[in-house]
Design an enzyme around this catalytic site. Sequence first.
Site, PDB file in Angstrom:
ATOM      1  N   GLY A 122       9.947 -17.375  31.813  1.00 57.93           N
ATOM      2  CA  GLY A 122       8.957 -16.539  32.509  1.00 57.93           C
ATOM      3  C   GLY A 122       8.873 -15.109  32.022  1.00 57.93           C
ATOM      4  CB  THR A 123      10.834 -13.034  29.749  1.00 57.17           C
ATOM      5  OG1 THR A 123      11.271 -14.127  28.958  1.00 57.17           O
ATOM      6  CG2 THR A 123      11.881 -12.675  30.762  1.00 57.17           C
TER       7      THR A 123
ATOM      8  CD  GLU B  98      22.477 -14.106  58.470  1.00 55.75           C
ATOM      9  OE1 GLU B  98      22.682 -13.319  57.525  1.00 55.75           O
ATOM     10  OE2 GLU B  98      22.512 -15.348  58.323  1.00 55.75           O
TER      11      GLU B  98
ATOM     12  CG  ASP C  97      27.277 -17.517  53.750  1.00 53.57           C
ATOM     13  OD1 ASP C  97      26.192 -17.352  53.162  1.00 53.57           O
ATOM     14  OD2 ASP C  97      27.456 -17.336  54.961  1.00 53.57           O
TER      15      ASP C  97
HETATM   16  P1  ADP Z   1       7.859 -18.033  29.031  1.00 53.60           P
HETATM   17  O1  ADP Z   1       7.160 -18.706  27.922  1.00 53.60           O
HETATM   18  O2  ADP Z   1       8.801 -16.963  28.584  1.00 53.60           O
HETATM   19  O3  ADP Z   1       8.534 -18.955  30.014  1.00 53.60           O
HETATM   20  P2  ADP Z   1       5.212 -17.297  29.810  1.00 53.60           P
HETATM   21  O4  ADP Z   1       4.732 -16.613  28.594  1.00 53.60           O
HETATM   22  O5  ADP Z   1       4.777 -18.697  30.015  1.00 53.60           O
HETATM   23  O6  ADP Z   1       6.784 -17.229  29.898  1.00 53.60           O
HETATM   24  O7  ADP Z   1       4.820 -16.402  31.057  1.00 53.60           O
HETATM   25  C1  ADP Z   1       4.452 -16.945  32.284  1.00 53.60           C
HETATM   26  C2  ADP Z   1       3.503 -16.037  33.016  1.00 53.60           C
HETATM   27  O8  ADP Z   1       4.175 -14.851  33.410  1.00 53.60           O
HETATM   28  C3  ADP Z   1       2.349 -15.570  32.174  1.00 53.60           C
HETATM   29  O9  ADP Z   1       1.295 -16.450  32.247  1.00 53.60           O
HETATM   30  C4  ADP Z   1       2.010 -14.231  32.777  1.00 53.60           C
HETATM   31  O10 ADP Z   1       1.135 -14.383  33.861  1.00 53.60           O
HETATM   32  C5  ADP Z   1       3.313 -13.736  33.331  1.00 53.60           C
HETATM   33  N1  ADP Z   1       3.958 -12.735  32.459  1.00 53.60           N
HETATM   34  C6  ADP Z   1       5.192 -12.843  31.913  1.00 53.60           C
HETATM   35  N2  ADP Z   1       5.498 -11.744  31.202  1.00 53.60           N
HETATM   36  C7  ADP Z   1       4.442 -10.919  31.295  1.00 53.60           C
HETATM   37  C8  ADP Z   1       4.141  -9.620  30.769  1.00 53.60           C
HETATM   38  N3  ADP Z   1       5.010  -8.963  30.030  1.00 53.60           N
HETATM   39  N4  ADP Z   1       2.953  -9.078  31.076  1.00 53.60           N
HETATM   40  C9  ADP Z   1       2.067  -9.736  31.846  1.00 53.60           C
HETATM   41  N5  ADP Z   1       2.285 -10.944  32.350  1.00 53.60           N
HETATM   42  C10 ADP Z   1       3.447 -11.548  32.110  1.00 53.60           C
END
Ligand code: ADP
Length: 614
Positions: free
Chosen positions: A205-206, A425, A502
Amino acid sequence: MKPKQPSKALRLIIFWAIVAITAFMLWTVYSPQQSLTDVSFSDVINRANSGQISKIEIQGDELTVTPGGESQATQRSYKESGSSIYEQGLSTTAPVEVAIVKESDTSTLLWNLASIIIPVLLFGGIFYLMFRQAQGQNNQAMGFGRSKARLYGNEKEKVIFKDIAGNNEAKEDLVEVVDFLKHPKKFRDLGAKIPKGVLLVGPPGTGKTMLARAVAGEANVPFFSISGSEFVEMFVGVGASRVRDLFAKAKKNAPCIIFIDEIDAVGRRRGSGMGGGHDEREQTLNQILVEMDGFEQDTNVIVLAATNRSDVLDPALLRPGRFDRRVQINLPERIDRLAILKVHFANKPAEESVDLDSLAAKTAGSSGADLANIANEAAIVAARHNRKKINNNDVVAAFEKVAIGPERKTKVMNEADKELTAYHEAGHALVGHVLPDSDPVHKVTIIPRGGTGGVTWFLPPEDRNYTSIIEFKDMLARSLGGRVAEKIKYGADRVTTGAGSDLRKATDIARDMIIEQGMGSGLRDLVFHEDTGGMMFDRMVHERPYSDSTAKEIDAEVQSLVREAAKRAEAIIRANIPSLEKLAKALLKKETIESDEVKELLADAKLPKEAAQY
Ligand code: ADP
């Protein structure tokens, strides 16, 4: 290739033709004949011989009888088949007109035709369907070896570097790749070899996929995307043939980019060779290596591959001439998180009150995809409240929903459970609040969220790259705070399953400290972890890199860390019972308490000496 479908119009015509013919047949069989009265044959003969009938029409064995005189209606009768009406008794001198009508009129002709055409059509149709199905399967089998790569290249789906927020270093590294694709000659003239493979390494997700697409977008070349797991199917050999197909397609479209997502699915270190799926993976990997080695110097195809586990990749993949370049992509820092949030809020109507900066501060450890998800959730929350613009409460609600799961207000808790949750909590919050190296309390709630009964939420005030032993120990103590509070309030044997997760978390942290981080007391600075990166069979036969006695020692160290943490938590809670009561009561009343109020309620809480010593 898809089996060719007959055109829709043709299918419609065939359908209506069958309907029309069937309807006609039914009509000819069941159509109401002219209503004729049946009379007996002997009666007809008698009446004819005595001159009471003026005309007999014979069609086959059917007789249509027109009686003499004006008023009488036509009648019908049947003769015996095989002989003529004269042989059956009609006198040749009878004053009657006998007419023979030819049997096959148009309706019988059509009937005959239909009885030929319909079975032919029916069988034809069945054969056609069977053939098509077989052909479809055949095509599927043939298409099995083809790569499922998707080609992106049109303007609509184009991504460029500007669409990606943050990730500046990665972008700088990749600008070079764009240059290779755009001006290969410049490099070749100087005798430089153009790299064939670039590995994008970073957590999920990066934005790795986005970056790869942006490289294609910037260089204006086609982009073939496939996931490593798509190479591996049930049948051995499919992966390798898909690789061949993919590279062949790419070479035809050069210059272009091949993007292999999750390369670790096929590129893990090769091992014992046990197990069918394993073999398949190796063949696929070998084929990728063969294809990359086989690129001629002027093939301008660059393979970008993404993974979040570069440590498990087969070294052969990383050799010079293959994936020898590496671009590291990290989780976004605060500034980058803000930039990413801005990108994702740009196309959403939001009120002035929306504070993206504080959201960026709170979201340490979130990936770009998580942030995109928060932005989307915020829009959904606003829409569900029928608002035209997103406000800051929607954003906070979205963040909490993504981070710890949705509130489950409908789940009814009885009073006793509610009280127990409040003390549990409050125990976490109190221990975390008092310990100097713990993150501050962000929020405490006894409203069930996600899978939990209540939540105490700690947030680091700023991004953190490292964690010290002291911080780990405080983390352990606060995660045991819930169970300890239950024990003190209700008695040792009245503690509940509420602390299950936990305790799991605490044990995981303790094991991680000993095995991965060299943070044990007797086993300080030693690491016992070794991941060969192999697949299932390798792991099963893989030997532990330490002896049995070390294994015992590790277990003892983990135990002692957890016990020590429980002792510290207990010391803190026993020393601050009034504060615990105060917070628990406030929770029962208000259900959710934010960080400032927690601080107020726990203002008198102190760190006892026993808990400070570790
Ligand atoms: P990965 O391939 O690293 O798993 P993706 O390229 O598929 O990640 O990213 C998933 C989504 O996260 C993208 O479609 C976008 O919406 C969002 N996203 C991730 N990094 C960014 C970034 N630097 N700027 C804008 N959107 C991002």
